[in-house]
Design a protein around this motif. Structure first.
Motif, PDB file in Angstrom:
ATOM      1  N   TRP A  65      -8.636  -6.525   4.177  1.00 49.22           N
ATOM      2  CA  TRP A  65      -8.334  -6.734   2.757  1.00 49.22           C
ATOM      3  C   TRP A  65      -6.835  -6.595   2.507  1.00 49.22           C
ATOM      4  O   TRP A  65      -6.260  -7.350   1.720  1.00 49.22           O
ATOM      5  CB  TRP A  65      -9.108  -5.763   1.878  1.00 49.22           C
ATOM      6  CG  TRP A  65     -10.544  -6.144   1.698  1.00 49.22           C
ATOM      7  CD1 TRP A  65     -11.626  -5.497   2.209  1.00 49.22           C
ATOM      8  CD2 TRP A  65     -11.047  -7.254   0.975  1.00 49.22           C
ATOM      9  NE1 TRP A  65     -12.769  -6.150   1.840  1.00 49.22           N
ATOM     10  CE2 TRP A  65     -12.446  -7.231   1.073  1.00 49.22           C
ATOM     11  CE3 TRP A  65     -10.448  -8.272   0.241  1.00 49.22           C
ATOM     12  CZ2 TRP A  65     -13.253  -8.189   0.478  1.00 49.22           C
ATOM     13  CZ3 TRP A  65     -11.263  -9.210  -0.362  1.00 49.22           C
ATOM     14  CH2 TRP A  65     -12.647  -9.165  -0.237  1.00 49.22           C
ATOM     15  N   THR A  66      -6.222  -5.627   3.172  1.00 48.93           N
ATOM     16  CA  THR A  66      -4.774  -5.429   3.023  1.00 48.93           C
ATOM     17  C   THR A  66      -4.015  -6.659   3.503  1.00 48.93           C
ATOM     18  O   THR A  66      -3.074  -7.117   2.856  1.00 48.93           O
ATOM     19  CB  THR A  66      -4.316  -4.187   3.811  1.00 48.93           C
ATOM     20  OG1 THR A  66      -5.032  -3.052   3.330  1.00 48.93           O
ATOM     21  CG2 THR A  66      -2.823  -3.953   3.657  1.00 48.93           C
TER      22      THR A  66
ATOM     23  N   GLU B 148      -8.753  -2.324  -5.228  1.00 51.70           N
ATOM     24  CA  GLU B 148      -9.332  -0.983  -5.119  1.00 51.70           C
ATOM     25  C   GLU B 148     -10.174  -0.659  -6.357  1.00 51.70           C
ATOM     26  O   GLU B 148     -11.281  -0.129  -6.246  1.00 51.70           O
ATOM     27  CB  GLU B 148      -8.239   0.063  -4.930  1.00 51.70           C
ATOM     28  CG  GLU B 148      -8.783   1.456  -4.779  1.00 51.70           C
ATOM     29  CD  GLU B 148      -7.692   2.487  -4.631  1.00 51.70           C
ATOM     30  OE1 GLU B 148      -8.011   3.576  -4.169  1.00 51.70           O
ATOM     31  OE2 GLU B 148      -6.537   2.216  -4.990  1.00 51.70           O
ATOM     32  N   ARG B 149      -9.670  -0.980  -7.532  1.00 52.65           N
ATOM     33  CA  ARG B 149     -10.435  -0.730  -8.757  1.00 52.65           C
ATOM     34  C   ARG B 149     -11.692  -1.588  -8.816  1.00 52.65           C
ATOM     35  O   ARG B 149     -12.751  -1.134  -9.251  1.00 52.65           O
ATOM     36  CB  ARG B 149      -9.579  -0.993  -9.984  1.00 52.65           C
ATOM     37  CG  ARG B 149      -8.566   0.072 -10.208  1.00 52.65           C
ATOM     38  CD  ARG B 149      -7.824  -0.141 -11.475  1.00 52.65           C
ATOM     39  NE  ARG B 149      -6.784   0.876 -11.590  1.00 52.65           N
ATOM     40  CZ  ARG B 149      -6.256   1.243 -12.711  1.00 52.65           C
ATOM     41  NH1 ARG B 149      -6.657   0.679 -13.835  1.00 52.65           N
ATOM     42  NH2 ARG B 149      -5.326   2.156 -12.739  1.00 52.65           N
TER      43      ARG B 149
ATOM     44  N   GLN C 101      -5.693   4.549  -0.682  1.00 52.55           N
ATOM     45  CA  GLN C 101      -6.399   3.349  -1.093  1.00 52.55           C
ATOM     46  C   GLN C 101      -7.595   3.158  -0.164  1.00 52.55           C
ATOM     47  O   GLN C 101      -7.458   3.186   1.045  1.00 52.55           O
ATOM     48  CB  GLN C 101      -5.491   2.114  -1.016  1.00 52.55           C
ATOM     49  CG  GLN C 101      -4.365   2.126  -2.011  1.00 52.55           C
ATOM     50  CD  GLN C 101      -3.206   2.993  -1.585  1.00 52.55           C
ATOM     51  OE1 GLN C 101      -2.863   3.014  -0.417  1.00 52.55           O
ATOM     52  NE2 GLN C 101      -2.623   3.703  -2.517  1.00 52.55           N
ATOM     53  N   ARG C 102      -8.745   2.957  -0.756  1.00 47.98           N
ATOM     54  CA  ARG C 102      -9.979   2.838   0.018  1.00 47.98           C
ATOM     55  C   ARG C 102     -10.363   1.376   0.216  1.00 47.98           C
ATOM     56  O   ARG C 102     -11.463   0.956  -0.138  1.00 47.98           O
ATOM     57  CB  ARG C 102     -11.103   3.594  -0.675  1.00 47.98           C
ATOM     58  CG  ARG C 102     -10.817   5.070  -0.799  1.00 47.98           C
ATOM     59  CD  ARG C 102     -11.937   5.802  -1.491  1.00 47.98           C
ATOM     60  NE  ARG C 102     -11.539   7.146  -1.831  1.00 47.98           N
ATOM     61  CZ  ARG C 102     -11.669   8.186  -1.020  1.00 47.98           C
ATOM     62  NH1 ARG C 102     -12.171   8.027   0.177  1.00 47.98           N
ATOM     63  NH2 ARG C 102     -11.285   9.378  -1.423  1.00 47.98           N
ATOM     64  N   ILE C 103      -9.447   0.619   0.793  1.00 50.39           N
ATOM     65  CA  ILE C 103      -9.758  -0.753   1.184  1.00 50.39           C
ATOM     66  C   ILE C 103      -9.400  -0.882   2.655  1.00 50.39           C
ATOM     67  O   ILE C 103      -8.584  -0.144   3.186  1.00 50.39           O
ATOM     68  CB  ILE C 103      -9.004  -1.799   0.332  1.00 50.39           C
ATOM     69  CG1 ILE C 103      -7.498  -1.698   0.516  1.00 50.39           C
ATOM     70  CG2 ILE C 103      -9.364  -1.682  -1.133  1.00 50.39           C
ATOM     71  CD1 ILE C 103      -6.736  -2.846  -0.104  1.00 50.39           C
TER      72      ILE C 103
ATOM     73  N   ARG D 265       0.829  -1.211   0.000  1.00 52.45           N
ATOM     74  CA  ARG D 265       0.000   0.000   0.000  1.00 52.45           C
ATOM     75  C   ARG D 265       0.859   1.255   0.000  1.00 52.45           C
ATOM     76  O   ARG D 265       0.497   2.261  -0.616  1.00 52.45           O
ATOM     77  CB  ARG D 265      -0.906   0.024   1.230  1.00 52.45           C
ATOM     78  CG  ARG D 265      -2.118  -0.843   1.085  1.00 52.45           C
ATOM     79  CD  ARG D 265      -3.001  -0.738   2.275  1.00 52.45           C
ATOM     80  NE  ARG D 265      -3.769   0.492   2.203  1.00 52.45           N
ATOM     81  CZ  ARG D 265      -4.910   0.680   2.817  1.00 52.45           C
ATOM     82  NH1 ARG D 265      -5.419  -0.293   3.546  1.00 52.45           N
ATOM     83  NH2 ARG D 265      -5.559   1.810   2.715  1.00 52.45           N
TER      84      ARG D 265
ATOM     85  N   VAL E 195      -3.403  -4.764  -4.303  1.00 51.98           N
ATOM     86  CA  VAL E 195      -4.136  -3.670  -3.664  1.00 51.98           C
ATOM     87  C   VAL E 195      -4.759  -2.764  -4.729  1.00 51.98           C
ATOM     88  O   VAL E 195      -5.932  -2.377  -4.617  1.00 51.98           O
ATOM     89  CB  VAL E 195      -3.208  -2.867  -2.717  1.00 51.98           C
ATOM     90  CG1 VAL E 195      -3.842  -1.559  -2.301  1.00 51.98           C
ATOM     91  CG2 VAL E 195      -2.862  -3.693  -1.490  1.00 51.98           C
TER      92      VAL E 195
ATOM     93  N   LYS F 131     -13.394  -2.777  -6.223  1.00 54.29           N
ATOM     94  CA  LYS F 131     -14.362  -2.265  -5.245  1.00 54.29           C
ATOM     95  C   LYS F 131     -14.957  -0.927  -5.678  1.00 54.29           C
ATOM     96  O   LYS F 131     -16.086  -0.613  -5.338  1.00 54.29           O
ATOM     97  CB  LYS F 131     -13.706  -2.143  -3.876  1.00 54.29           C
ATOM     98  CG  LYS F 131     -13.434  -3.504  -3.234  1.00 54.29           C
ATOM     99  CD  LYS F 131     -12.930  -3.356  -1.842  1.00 54.29           C
ATOM    100  CE  LYS F 131     -14.140  -3.026  -1.011  1.00 54.29           C
ATOM    101  NZ  LYS F 131     -14.024  -3.263   0.385  1.00 54.29           N
ATOM    102  N   ALA F 132     -14.197  -0.134  -6.428  1.00 57.27           N
ATOM    103  CA  ALA F 132     -14.707   1.165  -6.890  1.00 57.27           C
ATOM    104  C   ALA F 132     -15.812   0.979  -7.934  1.00 57.27           C
ATOM    105  O   ALA F 132     -16.712   1.796  -8.029  1.00 57.27           O
ATOM    106  CB  ALA F 132     -13.575   1.986  -7.478  1.00 57.27           C
TER     107      ALA F 132
END
Length: 87
Positions: free
Chosen positions: A34-35, A81-82, A28-30, A21, A77, A84-85
């Motif tokens: 998840w990380t 992120e993509r 990053q919006r996770i 990350r 990651v 989930k977006a």
């Protein structure tokens, strides 16, 4: 796999995921879980790739293996992120 192997996989997953990350620019919006999951997956896959390349078991720190794992974590990651977006 013994409990010590599971605990060490989680610890390495946290480290690899966090470093993955940090490599990426921006926020990053996770979540943390998840990380950790991405880090654990990157650690296992990176170890397999490093073993295939013959750089997994060297004297001292396996820098190439760490770089492979961190790179995979960064890709994971970013992909998560993509994904989930979009949803």
């Amino acid at each position: 796999m013994e409990i010590s192997g599971i605990i060490s996989a989680i610890v390495i997953g946290v480290i690899v995921g966090t470093l993955g990350r940090l490599v990426l620019p921006g926020r990053q919006r996770i979540g943390v879980l998840w990380t950790i999951g991405v880090g654990i997956a990157a650690a296992f896959v990176g170890t397999g790739i490093a073993a295939g390349l013959g750089v997994a078991d060297t004297k001292g720190v396996d820098w190439i293996e760490w770089l492979i794992q961190i790179g995979l974590a960064a890709v994971g990651v970013a992909a998560l992120e993509r994904f989930k977006a979009r949803h």
